[in-house]
Every structure is written in C-alpha cells, then in structure tokens.
Scaffold this active site. Structure first.
Site, short mmCIF file in Angstrom:
data_model
loop_
_atom_site.label_atom_id
_atom_site.label_comp_id
_atom_site.label_asym_id
_atom_site.label_seq_id
_atom_site.Cartn_x
_atom_site.Cartn_y
_atom_site.Cartn_z
N HIS A 163 23.61 1.30 10.24
CA HIS A 163 23.19 2.56 10.85
C HIS A 163 21.68 2.53 11.12
CE1 HIS A 163 23.62 7.26 10.67
NE2 HIS A 163 22.79 6.86 11.60
N ASP A 178 0.82 -1.21 0.00
CA ASP A 178 0.00 0.00 0.00
C ASP A 178 0.86 1.26 0.00
OD1 ASP A 178 -2.50 -1.16 -0.09
OD2 ASP A 178 -2.77 -1.20 2.08
#
Lengths: 234, 234, 234, 234
Positions: D173, D122
């Site tokens: 990260h 979606d």
C-alpha cells in the site's frame, strides 16, 4: 555599434538560452554554435559565462580556422571541435554540446545507446554511437581539434552518415548534436537526453530487452523522413 | 543597529539561500559559512531555521574556537566542524554542508566516487574521497569537532590536497565542500551532486565502466586550472 | 467562422494541453482525441504542432473511417489507431497517446507491469498489458490501423475488458490510454506513468517482490468501483 | 455560518494543501487529518476531492468512532484508519497518508527501510517498519479499521514506540506518518520520502552497504532529541 553578424549572433544566443531553459546544463556547462555558410563564419558562446548573464552581443564570431572575426570575449573552450565539424560536414547549420545527465552517463559507460523503441526510431535508425576515448597522442596534441577527428573517425568506422545520425557521444566526456540550424541542434540534444534516460530504464526493467525489429525501425523512420512521409504539416 | 560583520553576514546569508534555490536541501537541512580572515571570524547559519524564514541578521558570528562573537541565535549544530576546517586550512573562504540526495547516497554506500568523465575532471583530478565512519571513541567525544579531524585524517591517508580537492563525503552522513568564498563552496556542492548522480547512472548502465584515462584527466584539469588554462574569461 | 464541432474541439484542445502541463510529453510528442458518439466523429491534435502553438481551431475532425470532416491541418500520424479503437470500443469517449518516460521504458522492455500495490489496484485489477511488437506483415501494411488491431488482439489473448483495463503498452513503442472522455484518458496516462515508475523502483529494491494478493486487489477495486463503492463524492 | 471547529478545519486544510505543494501526491491521492483532543474530534479531507478545488469548509469533522459531527461531504476512504490511531495513540495530533513514489516503492517491496545514515538518524533511530500485507480474513472485514490494527500489531511485534518512530509503511500500500500536529505529520511524510529515495540509491551504489553503526545512530538522535539536545533554537 551595428554588426553584419547581428542575426547570426541572435540565433546563437537564443539557442544557448534554450539549452538552459530545457535543463540540459547547469552553470556555464555546454555551448551552442550557429553557422553562416555564405559568410563562412560561425557564432559561438563565450567561454565560462553563466547563462543568466549572457547577452547576444557577447557571442563570438570565428572563421573555420578558429580565427576570431568579431567579439571581445574568449570563445568556448570547445570551439575547435565546432570549427572542425563545420569544415568537414557542409550540410550542418548548428552544433550543440551539453553535459546533460543521462547522455553523459552513457558516454561515461562507453556504450552505444541501443535503439529500443519508436521514440528513438522517429529520429534516427541507428544505435546512438559512442566514440571511444581519445588515444593518448591525440589528447596531448591539439585536444579540441582532435575531438573533431575522433567524431569523424567514429562515423567512418561505424559507416554512419552525419545527415542521418545527428548526434554522437564522446567516451568519458559527453554528447555533441547537430542539425540544419542551432535550434535543431538543441532539439536533438533534448531528444538524445530523453532517449538516453528511456534506454537506461529499459535495461533496468529487462536486462535482456532486445533491440527494436529492423522492420519497425524502418517504418517509423520513413513515416517521418521517407519519400511518403506523413508526419508534421509539410 | 549596525554591525562591523554586516557584509560577511550578507555573503553567508546569500550563499545559504542559494543552497535552497539549487534544490540541495529541504526544510532546515544543510548550512553554509563564510570566513573573514583578517577579523579571524566566520559567519554561519543559525540552527534549525527554515530557509524561507532566514534573514541576514539571523546569521551568527563566531571565532575559530567556537565562541559566539555576535548573534542571538544558536549557531548550526555542525559549527565546530566548520571552525576546525577554517583553523587548519588557511586558504579556504567558505564551507557548505548539505544532505543532497545523490551525494548522501554515495556517503551512505561508503564508497569514493570514481572519476568517470570530464564533468568530474574539469573540477578535480582525484576520485571524490569518502571518509570512513568515525571510530566509536570519537563519536562519544566532541562529535562535530571530531568530524573535522576525520576529514583531515582522510585527506592525509589518501594524500590529497584540500586546495585541489574541494569536497569530501563523510561515511553514513553526507558531503562537505569548500572554496575561495561561500558562493564557490555552494557551487562545489552543486557540482558534486551532479557528478554523484552521473557516476551512479554510469555504474547502472555499465557495472564495468573504467575510470577515466590518466592522460585525459590531466588534460581536462589543466585546460581549466593549469598554467596555460584557456577556459573562462581570465 | 462558427463550427458545430466547437465544443468537441475545445474538449480535445484542453486535454492535449493537459498532457503537456502534466509533463507527459516534450515537443510535439503525444496526442489526445475526443469523440462525439451522436455525430459519429472524433477530434484529434494536428500532426507535429508544438503544444505552446496549438490553438482550439487547429484541432481536426474526422469520421471513424479517417475521412477529414473539418480542419485544415493534417491530423496526428496516429489517427488511424484512434479511429479503429472508437469504431470497435463503443463505450470510450477519449484516447490519449504519450511517450512518457517510465511508460515507454516498460513498453521497450516488452513486459506487463505487475500489480504491486494499491495505487495500481485503485485503478485496475490486472497487470497492465504490454502488446508484443507487431508482426512484419502488419508493419509493412497499414501501420497505424494495424496498431489498433494489435491492441484488440492483445486484449483478446489476455481475456481483458477495455472497460476494466483502460490502458495498454505497445511493445517497442509506448502507451495508449482511454476513458469516458478525453480528460479521463489523460488522467489514466498520468496514473500509468506513476504506477510504471513505482513498479520499476519496487523491482530495484526487491527483485523478488511478489504481486499483490488477490484478496487485496479485489478489495481496493471494489471500494472504488464496486456496487458498494465508498470512494469519492458520488 | 460559523463553526466551533473552524480553527481545526483550517489546520487540516493547510496541511493537506502542503502535501500537494511538496509533490507528495497527485490528483486526489493522499489525506491528512488533525485532532482536537479536548473536543474529542478530528478533521479530515473529504474523499476524492482534487487539491486545487479543496476549501477549508469542505473538511469533515468526526469523532473517534467515525460518526460525522460536521460537514456535508463524505470523509476520506481512509478515515477509519485515522480514527483507530487517534483512539489508541493518545499523544499524536495529526496523521498523513500519501502515495509518494519512493515510500510506496519500499511498501510494495515489503521491506523495512534500513537506517543507512544521519538524515534518517536525525529523525528516528530504528529502521522504518514495513507492516506485512493484511491477512485475508481482515481484508474481507472492516478493511480500513483493520489497517489500524495492522499498524499497531506491527509496532508491537517489532517492539517500537509510536512516539519515537513517527512513520510506518503498509505492505502493498504506502506510508502513514504522524506527529504532534498535522503539519508535523506532513513534515514526516516528506522526510520519509527523501530517506526512502536515499536508501534505494545507496543500495544501488553498494548492495552490501551496512546499516549505520549503533554508536552513531545514538549520537545523532540525542543531539536532536536527547536531554542535552543542541539542535534548533529551543
């Protein structure tokens, strides 16, 4: 209308509400009872009542043969298990039953919870026992009464003391915990849930994680429960 | 302006807000509908409206052929699936659709949720079915309508009754649940999410954990739903 | 009655309450201490007191040889570990001990937490060390004092600096963290819990996930702690 | 003192506070920026300020070459990454960076998040890309600027459009997300975190779970973003 069981009902009510406050149950799941040894009765949550609607006067009073002594509601569907345990274990004052997520997961996995660390050892020195699922002839009979039998059989088979091990998992079902009063029974449900989560995570990080060393188990238990205990204020 | 659907809109509104309160959705995800069998209409959440902005008068009223009867907003994008189920299953009064985390995870894994314990068995006696992803020709057609077909086909293939099994997972998508009214449909969404989490954790603890014994499944279901049910107050 | 340790007690009290507010403990688990280097004393939580009942005047003041200087309650059962660390590590101002779930899981798994990313590297450049369970002769002796020895031995064996690595896991037990004051010690407990959860999830997604590259570890540490640090406002 | 950037600062402030309200950050982790394309400046959170202390007037205004235009505090340590993206991607209005737990776990695992279901589809039709850890010569150079280069290189290598894929993971990260404004960037951070958790759980339930069928990906995307979109109110 006043009741001679008012204080007992209040204790039971508060312990049930604590189950909800500690996120150990959703909807009507779970139930806590409290016993009055002198009057030979116990108080328990009525069946199927949501916690937000529960009132102290809804609490049902029964004797140890499951006869309702006071109360207009039907008692918890697990009542016979509570009655059986009070009848057989004379030194417990309260019992709690939950469907807490991690405790249920271990019960469904049908495995004892290994003692991996001091969080566990500060409370009990054995693996948390998981009773096997009930034999078919017991299921078809007096089911909740027989759940009590199943718990006692499990403690007998594993040579455990209910005073030292205040909790059990029922295979395919969930946990029962107990203590000197209803509040302590609920406390033990919360500790069990936390220990159950820690043990699952431990196994995920290291599938070969060993049980705690016996010497360390003994030390942690004794500093809290031993003759020379030095944990807490008394 | 008054509406003859005011009570229905209110029921639908409250059930949608409960979805949010139970942490089963974020943002505009999810939707609940409620049916009025006499008036042959149902009420559903408007599409893409955040729960904190939703008002009872925003709820859209449609007939079972998806014609909007009352309401100025566009109804939920899943409306045709709701309409199809109301049309085919005459004994349901409410439907809920969520993207709750653990329910979606099982739907994405494309696996039925095995019945591992009594938390599950207290609500339904079958594994929670996962319908396979839709065939390409259905996806390209009337997609949301065809989701309804997919659900019915799944229940037919697995020989399940929608009255006994009030929930389904759609492969690669998520859960639909239903019940006698919208509140019960939401209740079933919450129970499904909890059971889905317990089942995942059970498999993590013991990948070989067996399904619950048939005798125990039957017992737990009957004590709540059977002729001699003794759970709850009526 | 006024006390010359009032500010120290207040700092200690607030840090203990923060432990509770950050969901790092349940019930009476955990404890935080704060030191006054000039007066050569530290303040610590009394043993077994629930956080919601704790008051600043309950905090116990001791010297580094574990003699109570002020306070009517028994100090935390972990007090000797705190005293030992203050005595040996002169640049720490506060110590925190929790039973936070993911930190305990790694301690129970008896594994160092690998440095997988910048969330970890922004705080320390080494794997988070897990000290092995104590040798039997140490357990049987002065247990909590020896926990301090165990921590120092671990840092010596792994060639770590307590100023660069402000946290440790004790095998089968849980975490200790420290910092320039009690608040920073609690901060490090929270960071550790978050990093512990991230590392477990990383391993679940990719059991072969590599440690972070040395060049990247160095960069992230230096931008926060190096001579030319440019993180924060000073 | 009034500022011609007051509205921009306010937008940036509110989006940063939303990051905290959605539990996507702890302490000072994370930052959000908002751009004013006409004035050719962007607003960003100051470095190392806890959310509960943050005020709209603390927000720093910079141009796309990282020159501070207004504000007395040091801007976020990630500022150069934001500047680089605004300079290169002219159709984005806001950028968010978090250390949200599940997003970071996938970044640390250094794997793209596979598109397993409609919650993902979606929002975007591709796997969520994970850029590889930076090469050593880039780390040693202008690190945060080079993080921007790393993101652009990743999108080029994988042939992705930043307008269709509003999010990326940086190996070792964590995530960066963006959108037409700062609020939408934060929305995408929340969606990413939810999708990241669902994908991890999906793999745990079924390590062989397949990616979503291409026909279904296309359908879900088009009903929200296509020419004949029918999701939402406009």
């Amino acid at each position: 209308m006043s009741s001679k069981y008012k204080a007992l009902k209040q204790e039971c009510y508060e312990a049930n509400m604590e189950l909800d406050a500690l996120n150990l149950v959703i909807y009507t799941f779970g139930n806590v009872s409290a016993v009055d040894r002198e009057k030979k009765v116990f108080a328990i949550k009525p069946s199927g009542v949501p916690y937000e609607e529960l009132k102290p006067e809804d609490i049902v009073i029964l004797d140890f043969d499951n006869t309702v002594i006071e109360g207009e509601m039907r008692p918890s569907s697990d009542t016979k298990t509570h009655a059986f345990l009070y009848k057989n274990w004379e030194n417990i004052g309260g019992i709690a039953h939950t469907h807490a997520t991690y405790s249920v997961a271990w019960a469904q996995a049908q495995l004892d919870i290994p003692i991996f660390g001091t969080t566990h050892a500060d409370h009990l020195t054995a693996d948390i026992p998981c009773a096997p699922p009930m034999r078919d002839e017991l299921i078809e009979g007096n089911y909740e009464h027989n759940t009590g039998i199943q718990i006692l059989d499990c403690f007998k088979d594993k040579n455990l003391s209910y005073e030292e091990v205040p909790m059990v998992l029922i295979g395919n079902h969930g946990p029962f915990t107990w203590g000197k009063d209803a509040a302590k029974a609920v406390y033990n449900s919360k500790v069990l849930e936390e220990v159950a989560k820690m043990a699952l995570l431990t196994k995920q990080i290291n599938p070969e994680a060993p049980r705690m060393k016996d010497s360390l188990i003994k030390k942690h238990y004794e500093r809290k429960h031993g003759k020379n205990a030095y944990y807490g204020q008394n």
